[in-house]
Design an enzyme around this catalytic site. Structure first.
Site, mmCIF file in Angstrom:
data_model
loop_
_atom_site.group_PDB
_atom_site.id
_atom_site.type_symbol
_atom_site.label_atom_id
_atom_site.label_comp_id
_atom_site.label_asym_id
_atom_site.label_seq_id
_atom_site.Cartn_x
_atom_site.Cartn_y
_atom_site.Cartn_z
ATOM 1 C CE LYS A 114 64.096 60.941 52.436
ATOM 2 N NZ LYS A 114 65.004 62.019 52.524
HETATM 3 C C1 LIG Z 1 66.520 61.640 52.881
HETATM 4 C C2 LIG Z 1 67.447 62.738 52.400
HETATM 5 C C3 LIG Z 1 68.969 62.023 52.130
HETATM 6 C C4 LIG Z 1 69.371 60.894 51.856
HETATM 7 O O1 LIG Z 1 68.747 60.261 50.850
HETATM 8 P P1 LIG Z 1 68.809 58.530 50.639
HETATM 9 O O2 LIG Z 1 68.180 58.220 49.542
HETATM 10 O O3 LIG Z 1 68.539 58.032 51.646
HETATM 11 O O4 LIG Z 1 70.440 58.235 50.284
HETATM 12 C C5 LIG Z 1 69.712 63.192 51.751
HETATM 13 N N1 LIG Z 1 69.509 64.463 52.209
HETATM 14 C C6 LIG Z 1 68.179 65.037 52.508
HETATM 15 C C7 LIG Z 1 67.779 66.312 52.572
HETATM 16 C C8 LIG Z 1 67.167 63.993 52.522
HETATM 17 O O5 LIG Z 1 65.985 64.352 52.957
#
Ligand SMILES: *Cc1c(COP(=O)(O)O)cnc(C)c1O
Length: 467
Positions: A114
């Site tokens: 993120k």
């Molecule tokens: C948020 C997250 C995801 C999922 O990502 P999306 O964009 O919601 O599909 C997968 N792995 C980790 C470690 C995350 O923090």
């Protein structure tokens, strides 16, 4: 020619990038998408094979923001955002053998993917708000993982105050400290005496309180924000270019999926001209998307906790963007489908459209037992430590891969040290925190403990914001 943004439900105003950035959700309940997909210049992918990440990022994203932001300002924000990553390639590829590579998206400040989007979005928010002479208050709830990425994105930004609610005593020490050791004056951690669901309910109630919402100019940077998707398009282009897409070689991607934001960015890259031949989505036991790809019917169920908590979701909000494209941008059809889903928790696409999806999309469910087996196997086979989310992606890649001659890139969304218990249980090795966080357990913490009460939280926020 600048990109404008339309809502997937067709009844919200058409906006430019800056307004979409600050709006998040469209006023008709839909999600904003570009009115037309810009395409990469001829020869761009060949050049990207060796170009630095931030330069590629500026070039790929420029058509989406042109007309809203000054070009030099934008380039500076992108350079700044990716200078916070502690790997020179920002999102390096790691060869796992057999034509499978890992795209490591976890070299940012909070060790999760993120950061790739939020490090830029925090800067864009601050820039646009400052230009308008405005300020906002961001309030969010976290079960431990996403709060830190939001805090790192917003810390020390003059136009933003950020309040993150976490359930007191119910997040791991590392997760708590990644949030509470940020001592910036605009960062406020609230430990609520309740569960994560209580925290989410409190945030919803704050947003529903109109006088409060207007008084503090409440805002969010959640995963449906178009700017987050935009920033994630870049690493699909970078990875494909590094693997020879410039010469026309197609690439396949496997993505561990929650809200569908990450993998939809891959679809965006494809629309811009990146030769992607297959998308594989990996889910844990919370497999609403995998079931949908099998049956054509999306059915909402309860959430079950798993080893990959950031994918423990009930609904994949960003899927609406793909639905809009699948139905030829028919906003009325999308509205009908989404309203049915909202009221009944069920929505179906017809067999013809499902067949179109199946040409390029596959999905696999990887349960906790398999996740552990995959972590163990890849440690033995390739000497790599996968976090549980990344392991779900790798497991799905192996199961759904269609053409072994096409390079398969599996997205690694968290650093193994972020989920040390699962990794240690599988491999016997406890992954150490990287150098930048090595002293995390000694740093000073700051947070306030509050009862699970809307009045208490609202009064606390009001009190801190009043001069
Ligand atoms: C948020 C997250 C995801 C999922 O990502 P999306 O964009 O919601 O599909 C997968 N792995 C980790 C470690 C995350 O923090």
């Amino acid at each position: 020619m600048a990109v404008h943004y339309v809502s997937t439900r067709g009844a919200a105003p058409v906006l430019d990038f800056a307004d979409v950035l600050l709006a998040g959700l469209a006023r008709d309940g839909g999600l904003y998408v570009p009115d037309a997909w810009p395409t990469l210049a001829p020869g761009a992918l060949a050049r990207y094979a060796t170009m630095p990440y931030a330069e590629i990022a500026t070039e790929v994203m420029w058509p989406f923001v042109a007309g809203s932001i000054d070009e030099a300002d934008f380039a500076a924000m992108v350079a700044d955002a990716y200078a916070t990553f502690d790997h020179p390639d920002v999102t390096p590829l790691r060869d796992l053998g057999g034509g499978l590579s890992l795209l490591e998206l976890f070299h940012g400040p909070t060790l999760a993917f993120k950061d790739v989007a939020l490090q830029l979005v925090g800067r864009l928010f601050d820039h646009e708000l400052s230009r308008r002479g405005e300020k906002v208050t961001i309030v969010g709830a976290t079960s431990g993982d996403t709060g830190s990425a939001a805090i790192e994105a917003c810390r020390d930004r003059a136009a933003i105050e950020i309040f993150i609610l976490h359930p007191h005593g119910r997040v791991s020490e590392v997760q708590r400290r990644q949030m509470t050791t940020v001592l910036s004056g605009n960062v406020h951690n609230l430990a609520v005496e309740g569960t994560f669901d209580d925290c989410q309910d409190l945030v919803k109630a704050l947003f529903a309180d109109e006088p409060f919402r207007d008084r503090v100019r409440l805002s969010a940077v959640n995963s449906i924000n178009w700017a987050r998707v935009m920033a994630q398009i870049v690493y699909y282009a970078v990875a494909a270019a590094r693997l020879g897409a410039g010469a026309g070689t197609p690439v396949a991607f496997s993505v561990p999926t929650g809200n569908f934001g990450n993998v939809f960015a891959g679809y965006g890259a494809q629309r811009m001209g990146v030769p992607i031949s297959q998308f594989v989505i990996g889910s844990n036991r919370n497999d609403i998307l995998t079931r949908f790809l099998e049956s054509g019917t999306m059915v909402q169920e309860g959430v079950e906790p798993t080893l990959s908590p950031s994918m423990d979701i009930q609904v994949s909000s960003n899927f609406e963007r793909l639905l809009f494209e699948l139905y030829g941008r028919d906003a009325d059809r999308v509205s009908e489908l989404m309203l049915a889903f909202r009221s009944d928790g069920v929505m179906s696409v017809d067999p013809e459209h499902l067949a179109v999806l199946h040409e390029q999309w596959a999905g696999a469910r990887v349960d906790d037992e398999e996740t552990v087996a995959i972590i163990k196997a890849f440690h033995r086979r390739a000497g790599v430590l996968l976090d549980p989310h990344s392991a779900v992606g790798v497991g799905a890649a192996e199961r759904c891969r269609r053409d072994p001659s096409v390079p398969m890139v599996s997205l690694a969304t968290a650093h193994p040290a972020k989920f040390p218990d699962a990794v240690e249980a599988a491999t016997g090795i406890r992954p150490p925190l990287p150098a930048r966080l090595a002293d995390l357990l000694e740093r000073e913490e700051r947070y306030d403990v509050l009862p699970n009460s809307l009045d208490a939280v609202r009064n606390h926020i009001d009190g801190l914001l009043r001069p």
